[in-house]
Design a protein around this motif. Structure first.
Motif, short mmCIF file in Angstrom:
data_model
loop_
_atom_site.label_atom_id
_atom_site.label_comp_id
_atom_site.label_asym_id
_atom_site.label_seq_id
_atom_site.Cartn_x
_atom_site.Cartn_y
_atom_site.Cartn_z
N ARG A 111 51.60 53.62 59.02
CA ARG A 111 52.74 53.53 59.62
C ARG A 111 53.24 54.40 60.81
NH1 ARG A 111 57.12 50.93 57.03
NH2 ARG A 111 56.53 48.97 56.40
N ARG A 112 52.55 55.66 60.67
CA ARG A 112 52.73 56.57 61.59
C ARG A 112 51.30 57.09 62.03
NH1 ARG A 112 55.48 61.53 60.60
NH2 ARG A 112 56.46 61.45 62.61
N ASP B 220 53.57 47.28 59.36
CA ASP B 220 52.16 47.65 58.92
C ASP B 220 51.23 47.70 59.73
OD1 ASP B 220 53.46 48.41 56.44
OD2 ASP B 220 53.35 46.56 55.85
N ASP C 176 55.26 55.79 65.96
CA ASP C 176 55.92 55.35 64.75
C ASP C 176 56.34 53.53 65.04
OD1 ASP C 176 57.77 54.50 62.84
OD2 ASP C 176 59.40 55.82 63.31
#
Length: 516
Positions: free
Chosen positions: A328-329, A311, A306
């Motif tokens: 983002r993940r 970004d 995470d």
């Protein structure tokens, strides 16, 4: 899953040049014939400045010997404090204290490895493509363990990118016998980007042999509490060869949708040897760029990364460049690596980068923080359990340097089979003791259709080659080049590679207890 690909006796036998670099210890053991059967602290970022490395033939070294220009790397035992409790673990360091190796463009992988751990061991250079007799495995019958107190030399041209090294013997990897292996490119040196390597690991105060014994005991899974997404049972024997504490009990039953996750519960999860109770804080510049080299060195844990408020752009996986993908993940299975570029906001601040265990709440990570920014304490558990690591990123990846267009010369349909009770897994229904090698010929285009017939996902790693992911559940695409791919529950993944590295190479699941 241990599967070896075997190119046949003629193709697997070393040629004159390869024979010249055969360590005498191996030759004396009678293993020069590939037909021999197989037996069943904070991460330092100091650069390696080894220069003037010459090409030399390998030799078994006396304990005090070292080659001029070679990097000396030592396997040792060390003390580590985890959440206020001391532990004795393994380490892999240079004489200057740096863990692992970083090489500049043009440097050879010229390493004198010293085993000072007090037990026999061997290191695999994960994702690199050395001569087969320098791969750091004994299961092929081409190498022997390095005895305690002995040294071994390695010398080959390294592959650029983000890689890692780890023990390929027993359960030593669980005791943190692993470290980064970074090989930089000229573009890396020219770029105005801060390089940050993060090695993720799962940690237990228990003896890994006790964990394995518990997994093998019949009926263990029936009496264990269930995790939110179930458990991830193991696959002992799931492999073949290819030629050219406080711990919770493991969570047992199948979870949502029949998926199994996390068969081992851990005391802590580490990022560069540290937990979120005392995370590594990396100071960054306002408005600057950071290249995170994420390495999942966990023995049996997949993570969700995470990036929080930042970004990111994925630029490489498993050492191979890909076309940029905004994220983002990030899902990352065992043994996989992801390079992601981040831009630090001009306003500055503290930016946690967290790795949360799939199907669970525990997490670890580091903090990127601009100078003068205070860093608040982060809880070691997320507010909610993460879902299972999936193929959402895999489907978006496209190799910058894909395989050339060519029809496959041979296609193997490889079934991943087995179950938690009993703790017995295999390939095509066969355990390692009854393996059938996948035979290929040098220079041929080879395709594996990996079919998962189990209730768990398996991170499959191929030694000696990088492959392209070409299909997921029958949907074709020109995916990333990799050395490790996750095969999801009930899914099919097609991978293709050119068999251009002669020898006998392992193909196996990278969950450590599944390999055991």
């Amino acid at each position: 899953m241990r599967h070896a690909t075997k190119q046949g006796a003629a193709a697997a036998k070393a040629g004159p040049q390869q024979q010249a670099v055969l360590p005498p210890a191996i030759a004396r053991a009678g293993l020069d014939d590939p037909a021999t059967d197989m037996p069943a602290a904070m991460l330092s970022r100091r650069r390696v400045l080894t220069t003037g490395v010459a090409s030399v033939s390998l030799a078994a070294l006396l304990p005090s010997q070292a080659r001029a220009g070679a990097t000396r790397l030592t396997i040792e035992r060390r003390s580590l404090e985890v959440n206020g409790r001391p532990a004795t673990v393994f380490g892999i360091r240079q004489d200057n204290g740096a863990f692992g190796i970083e090489l500049d463009p043009g440097q050879r992988f010229a390493v004198d490895l010293r085993n000072r751990a007090g037990v026999p061991s061997i290191l695999h250079w994960h994702g690199q493509i050395p001569p087969v007799r320098q791969d750091g495995v004994t299961q092929t019958g081409l190498e022997t363990l390095i005895p305690a107190g002995a040294d071994q030399a390695y010398d080959y041209v390294p592959r650029p990118g983000t890689y890692w090294m780890h023990s390929h013997h027993g359960l030593q990897e669980q005791q943190l016998m692993a470290a980064p292996l970074i090989v930089r490119t000229p573009a890396d040196l020219r770029a105005d980007v801060q390089d940050v390597t993060v090695l993720l690991q799962d940690f237990t105060f228990r003896d890994p042999q006790e964990i394995l014994a518990g997994l093998r005991r019949a009926g263990l899974a029936q009496h264990a509490p269930r995790a939110p997404m179930g458990n991830r049972p193991g696959m002992s024997g799931m492999a073949t060869t290819m030629g050219s504490g406080g711990m919770r009990m493991p969570s047992g039953g199948a979870g949502a949708g029949g998926m199994d996750l996390n068969d081992v519960a851990y005391d802590a999860f580490l990022a560069n040897d540290r937990t979120l109770a005392d995370p590594e804080v990396v100071r960054t510049e306002r408005g600057g760029q950071v290249r995170l080299r994420l390495i999942n060195g966990a023995a049996a844990t997949a993570f969700w990364i995470d990036l929080g408020a930042l970004d990111g752009t994925v630029v490489a996986v498993d050492g191979d460049p890909v076309h940029p993908v905004p994220v983002r993940r990030i899902p990352i299975a065992e043994a996989q690596r992801v390079d992601v570029v981040l831009r630090i906001p001009a306003a500055g601040g503290a930016f946690p980068v967290l790795a949360q265990r799939e199907g669970d709440r525990p997490r670890t990570g580091i903090v990127l923080a601009t100078r003068g920014t205070a860093v608040r304490k982060l809880p070691s558990d997320a507010p909610a359990a993460a879902g299972a690591v999936d193929m959402s990123l895999e489907q978006r990846l496209r190799a910058r340097v894909p395989l050339g267009p060519r029809r496959p010369d041979i296609v193997y349909r490889v079934a991943l089979t087995g179950q938690m009770m009993p703790f017995a897994w295999g390939i095509d229904g066969r355990p390692w003791s009854d393996r059938v090698p996948l035979e290929v010929a040098q220079g041929k285009r080879v395709v594996f259709d990996l079919v998962n017939r189990t209730a768990m996902a398996h991170p499959m790693h191929l030694h000696g080659h990088h492959f392209q992911v070409q299909a997921l559940n029958g949907v074709r695409f020109g995916g990333a080049m990799r050395d490790t791919v996750l095969v999801p529950v009930g899914g099919m993944v097609r991978i293709a590679f050119d068999a251009d590295s002669p020898g006998r190479w392992l193909f196996h699941c990278h969950n450590l207890y599944h390999m055991a």
